[in-house]
Design a protein around this motif. Structure first.
Motif, short mmCIF file in Angstrom:
data_model
loop_
_atom_site.label_atom_id
_atom_site.label_comp_id
_atom_site.label_asym_id
_atom_site.label_seq_id
_atom_site.Cartn_x
_atom_site.Cartn_y
_atom_site.Cartn_z
N LEU A 44 0.84 -1.20 0.00
CA LEU A 44 0.00 0.00 0.00
C LEU A 44 0.87 1.25 0.00
CD1 LEU A 44 -1.79 -2.34 1.29
CD2 LEU A 44 -3.11 -0.48 2.29
N GLN A 106 -12.55 -2.03 4.05
CA GLN A 106 -12.45 -3.26 3.26
C GLN A 106 -11.88 -3.04 1.87
OE1 GLN A 106 -12.51 -5.69 5.56
NE2 GLN A 106 -13.71 -6.91 4.16
N TYR B 35 0.45 -6.95 9.12
CA TYR B 35 -0.93 -7.08 8.65
C TYR B 35 -1.06 -8.35 7.81
CZ TYR B 35 -2.42 -2.31 9.83
OH TYR B 35 -2.76 -1.15 10.49
N GLN B 37 -3.63 -9.88 4.69
CA GLN B 37 -4.64 -9.48 3.73
C GLN B 37 -5.21 -10.71 3.04
OE1 GLN B 37 -3.43 -7.13 0.27
NE2 GLN B 37 -5.33 -5.94 0.42
N MET B 40 -11.43 -12.46 1.88
CA MET B 40 -12.61 -12.53 2.75
C MET B 40 -12.57 -11.51 3.88
SD MET B 40 -14.65 -14.71 1.54
CE MET B 40 -15.74 -14.91 2.94
N ARG B 41 -11.40 -11.27 4.44
CA ARG B 41 -11.31 -10.47 5.66
C ARG B 41 -10.61 -9.13 5.47
NH1 ARG B 41 -12.06 -14.25 10.10
NH2 ARG B 41 -10.99 -12.81 11.49
N GLY B 42 -10.12 -8.89 4.25
CA GLY B 42 -9.45 -7.61 4.00
C GLY B 42 -8.13 -7.53 4.75
N LEU B 43 -7.78 -6.31 5.18
CA LEU B 43 -6.52 -6.07 5.90
C LEU B 43 -6.78 -6.17 7.40
CD1 LEU B 43 -4.96 -3.04 4.05
CD2 LEU B 43 -3.74 -5.12 4.64
N LEU B 45 -4.91 -6.13 11.17
CA LEU B 45 -3.70 -5.87 11.96
C LEU B 45 -3.48 -7.06 12.89
CD1 LEU B 45 -1.42 -3.98 12.91
CD2 LEU B 45 -3.04 -3.04 14.57
N PHE B 91 1.75 -8.37 5.16
CA PHE B 91 2.45 -7.10 4.98
C PHE B 91 3.08 -6.66 6.29
CE2 PHE B 91 1.50 -5.91 0.74
CZ PHE B 91 0.23 -6.37 0.44
N PHE B 105 4.59 0.73 3.73
CA PHE B 105 4.39 -0.71 3.62
C PHE B 105 5.48 -1.37 2.80
CE2 PHE B 105 0.21 -1.99 5.25
CZ PHE B 105 -0.33 -0.74 5.57
#
Lengths: 114, 114
Positions: A44, A106, B35, B37, B40-43, B45, B91, B105
Motif C-alpha cells: 500500500l 475493506q 498485517y 490481507q 474474505m477479511r481484508g486487511l 492488523l 504485509f 508498507f
C-alpha cells in the motif's frame, strides 16, 4: 467500537470521467484519516491524509479528499481518471487515543475502462 | 532508503510446516506493524511494536502465530504449525511512533499453505 466503512466494493468508470470513492467512519474520539492505494501485487502507498486544519486535502496523482465531521465521512475524489488509476483504494482511520494503530476499510476496487 | 523490505516475496509450504516471514523496517522508524490481507477479511492488523516492544497483539489469530522484534532493524512473524487457512498476503509496515506520518508498507509476502 471504532470502524471504517467503504461503501462501494467495486467502482467501474470510464477514462477521463470523475470518480468518488466513499468512506465513512465511526469513533467516539477525534481521528486522523488516510487514503492508501494498492496496485496489483504491491504494498500500500499513502495517497493523502487529514490530520487537522483545512478539511480539503490534496494528495498525489491528482486525488483529493474532504473531511466532513458532521457526516463522519472522508470521501476520495478525482476529477478525471486515467487507466493507470486502476487499483484498490483503502480508507484508514487512526484514533487519537490509540497510538499508532491504523484501522482499514475493506477496500474499493477502482476499474478504469478506455 | 530502500523502504520496508520483506522476505521472502513468495512462500509455498506444506501444512504442518513452520513458516518464518521477515521484515526490515525503514531506518529511524520506531513502530512496526504486521498485517494480513485476504479476500474474505481484508486487511487485518495482527500485531504492532513500538521501540521493539509489542504493544497490541490482539489481532494474532491464535497461538500458532508469534512475532518478535529483537532489534530496531528486524522483525519476524512465525507460524507453527501452518494450516491452509493461513494462506494470505502478509504485509509489514513501519512508521514513526509519534506524529501522524502514515505507514510505509513493504511489498508483502504471499504465503500459500498446501
Amino acid at each position: 467500537a471504532q470502524s471504517v466503512t467503504q461503501l462501494d466494493s467495486q467502482v467501474p468508470v470510464f477514462e477521463e470521467a470523475p470518480v468518488e470513492l466513499r468512506c465513512n467512519y465511526s469513533s467516539s474520539v477525534s481521528v486522523y484519516l488516510f487514503w492508501y492505494v494498492q496496485y496489483p501485487n504491491q504494498g500500500l502507498q499513502l495517497l493523502l491524509k487529514y490530520l487537522s486544519g483545512s478539511t480539503l486535502v490534496k494528495g498525489i496523482n491528482g486525488f483529493e479528499a474532504e473531511f466532513n465531521k458532521s457526516q463522519t465521512s472522508f470521501h476520495l475524489r478525482k476529477p478525471s481518471v486515467h487507466i493507470s488509476d486502476t487499483a484498490e483504494y483503502f480508507c484508514a482511520v487512526k484514533m487519537s487515543n490509540q497510538g499508532g494503530k491504523l484501522i482499514f476499510g475493506q477496500g474499493t476496487e477502482l476499474s478504469v475502462k478506455p | 532508503d530502500a523502504g520496508v523490505i520483506q522476505s521472502p516475496r513468495h512462500e509455498v509450504t506444506e501444512m504442518g510446516q513452520e513458516v518464518t516471514l521477515r521484515c526490515k523496517p525503514i531506518s529511524g522508524h520506531n513502530s512496526l506493524f504486521w498485517y494480513r490481507q485476504t479476500m474474505m477479511r481484508g486487511l487485518e492488523l495482527l500485531i504492532y511494536f513500538n521501540n521493539n516492544v509489542p504493544i497490541d497483539d490482539s489481532g494474532m489469530p491464535e497461538d500458532r502465530f508469534s512475532a518478535k522484534m529483537p532489534n530496531a532493524s528486524f522483525s519476524t512473524l512465525k507460524i507453527q504449525p501452518s494450516e491452509p487457512r493461513d494462506s494470505a498476503v502478509y504485509f509489514c509496515a513501519s512508521s514513526f511512533a509519534t506524529g501522524n506520518y502514515g505507514y510505509t508498507f513493504g511489498s508483502g509476502t504471499r504465503l500459500t499453505v498446501v
